[in-house]
Design an enzyme around this catalytic site. Sequence first.
Site, PDB file in Angstrom:
ATOM      1  N   GLU A  81       0.843  -1.199   0.000  1.00  0.00           N
ATOM      2  CA  GLU A  81       0.000   0.000   0.000  1.00  0.00           C
ATOM      3  C   GLU A  81       0.880   1.252   0.000  1.00  0.00           C
ATOM      4  O   GLU A  81       1.831   1.351   0.776  1.00  0.00           O
ATOM      5  CB  GLU A  81      -0.932   0.006   1.222  1.00  0.00           C
ATOM      6  CG  GLU A  81      -1.928  -1.145   1.233  1.00  0.00           C
ATOM      7  CD  GLU A  81      -2.844  -1.136   0.015  1.00  0.00           C
ATOM      8  OE1 GLU A  81      -3.140  -0.040  -0.506  1.00  0.00           O
ATOM      9  OE2 GLU A  81      -3.263  -2.221  -0.424  1.00  0.00           O
ATOM     10  N   HIS A  82       0.551   2.201  -0.869  1.00  0.00           N
ATOM     11  CA  HIS A  82       1.287   3.472  -0.988  1.00  0.00           C
ATOM     12  C   HIS A  82       2.750   3.244  -1.385  1.00  0.00           C
ATOM     13  O   HIS A  82       3.608   4.072  -1.106  1.00  0.00           O
ATOM     14  CB  HIS A  82       1.205   4.267   0.324  1.00  0.00           C
ATOM     15  CG  HIS A  82      -0.192   4.519   0.784  1.00  0.00           C
ATOM     16  ND1 HIS A  82      -1.026   5.417   0.140  1.00  0.00           N
ATOM     17  CD2 HIS A  82      -0.910   3.982   1.792  1.00  0.00           C
ATOM     18  CE1 HIS A  82      -2.204   5.415   0.755  1.00  0.00           C
ATOM     19  NE2 HIS A  82      -2.162   4.557   1.744  1.00  0.00           N
TER      20      HIS A  82
ATOM     21  N   GLY B 207     -15.853   5.130  -4.989  1.00  0.00           N
ATOM     22  CA  GLY B 207     -15.329   5.431  -3.670  1.00  0.00           C
ATOM     23  C   GLY B 207     -15.107   4.217  -2.795  1.00  0.00           C
ATOM     24  O   GLY B 207     -15.013   4.344  -1.574  1.00  0.00           O
ATOM     25  N   ALA B 208     -15.007   3.035  -3.390  1.00  0.00           N
ATOM     26  CA  ALA B 208     -14.828   1.811  -2.613  1.00  0.00           C
ATOM     27  C   ALA B 208     -13.384   1.307  -2.652  1.00  0.00           C
ATOM     28  O   ALA B 208     -13.082   0.240  -2.126  1.00  0.00           O
ATOM     29  CB  ALA B 208     -15.765   0.724  -3.124  1.00  0.00           C
ATOM     30  N   GLY B 209     -12.493   2.053  -3.293  1.00  0.00           N
ATOM     31  CA  GLY B 209     -11.103   1.627  -3.355  1.00  0.00           C
ATOM     32  C   GLY B 209     -10.838   0.526  -4.352  1.00  0.00           C
ATOM     33  O   GLY B 209      -9.853  -0.206  -4.228  1.00  0.00           O
TER      34      GLY B 209
ATOM     35  N   SER C   5     -10.721   1.188  -7.758  1.00  0.00           N
ATOM     36  CA  SER C   5     -10.131   1.824  -8.940  1.00  0.00           C
ATOM     37  C   SER C   5     -11.102   1.991 -10.096  1.00  0.00           C
ATOM     38  O   SER C   5     -10.791   1.698 -11.252  1.00  0.00           O
ATOM     39  CB  SER C   5      -8.875   1.062  -9.404  1.00  0.00           C
ATOM     40  OG  SER C   5      -7.898   1.086  -8.403  1.00  0.00           O
ATOM     41  N   SER C   6     -12.284   2.496  -9.797  1.00  0.00           N
ATOM     42  CA  SER C   6     -13.240   2.788 -10.866  1.00  0.00           C
ATOM     43  C   SER C   6     -12.701   3.855 -11.821  1.00  0.00           C
ATOM     44  O   SER C   6     -12.960   3.803 -13.020  1.00  0.00           O
ATOM     45  CB  SER C   6     -14.584   3.224 -10.280  1.00  0.00           C
ATOM     46  OG  SER C   6     -14.436   4.364  -9.446  1.00  0.00           O
TER      47      SER C   6
ATOM     48  N   ASP D  46      -2.906   1.257 -10.278  1.00  0.00           N
ATOM     49  CA  ASP D  46      -4.306   1.059 -10.660  1.00  0.00           C
ATOM     50  C   ASP D  46      -4.471   0.948 -12.166  1.00  0.00           C
ATOM     51  O   ASP D  46      -5.154   0.058 -12.680  1.00  0.00           O
ATOM     52  CB  ASP D  46      -5.166   2.212 -10.134  1.00  0.00           C
ATOM     53  CG  ASP D  46      -5.182   2.279  -8.622  1.00  0.00           C
ATOM     54  OD1 ASP D  46      -4.624   1.367  -7.975  1.00  0.00           O
ATOM     55  OD2 ASP D  46      -5.734   3.254  -8.080  1.00  0.00           O
TER      56      ASP D  46
END
Length: 224
Positions: A39-40, A129-131, A133-134, A179
């Site tokens: 992550e990050h 907004g669900a993480g 990657s829309s 993403d």
Amino acid sequence: MTPQDQALHDRVTASFAARFGHASHLVVRAPGRVNLIGEHTDYNDGFVLPCAIGPATMVAVSKRHDNNVEVVAADFGDARDQFNLELPLERNIEQPWADYVRGMMSGVQNAGYALSGANIAIAGNLPKGAGLSSSASLEVAVGKANLALADIDIDNTRLAQIAQRAECDFVGTKCGIMDQLISAQGKAGHALLIDCRSLGLTDVPVPDDVAIMIVHSGVTRGLV
């Protein structure tokens, strides 16, 4: 095609036909993603291990004989956006969803690829907004569809780099490459180990007896 994909395909092609009065020339799908490890770390020259998932964005397109682009978003009540590829593109303050389309098409042109005008319909089944990657899924699908209309074939990693730049420079979200890269390069039944220093890619098979489950916390998040 899975039942989930078929339902999405039916929705985006119906939205296209209702708006433009004819069938689309082609439909492109780009998946969302979940990240398993890292992550990050993608924007810190690290390693990440995402995998593509079933929910996706689909873009239906047809070529126009001018430089105008008209977009209809099925997920926003068939909201519309219009712009001209010969004019400098600016953000659409009233309809932020349109910035991902504008930014991607501007990015493709700035990378040296000539696009034609297009009619575009967009639909997705990725929760916003669900993480998952829309936004990257939308960028990759829009880029792939419009390059295909122009009979241009580019490497999927190059496509992902253009999509990342569109989100960073046009939309204004300073994101890493993960993403967009997994949406463009993901393979069924595999995760993808990405070395973000070199963009080296290694397909990692997911064992047949393993299921990756995504549980929505109900908390909306967003990159800014």
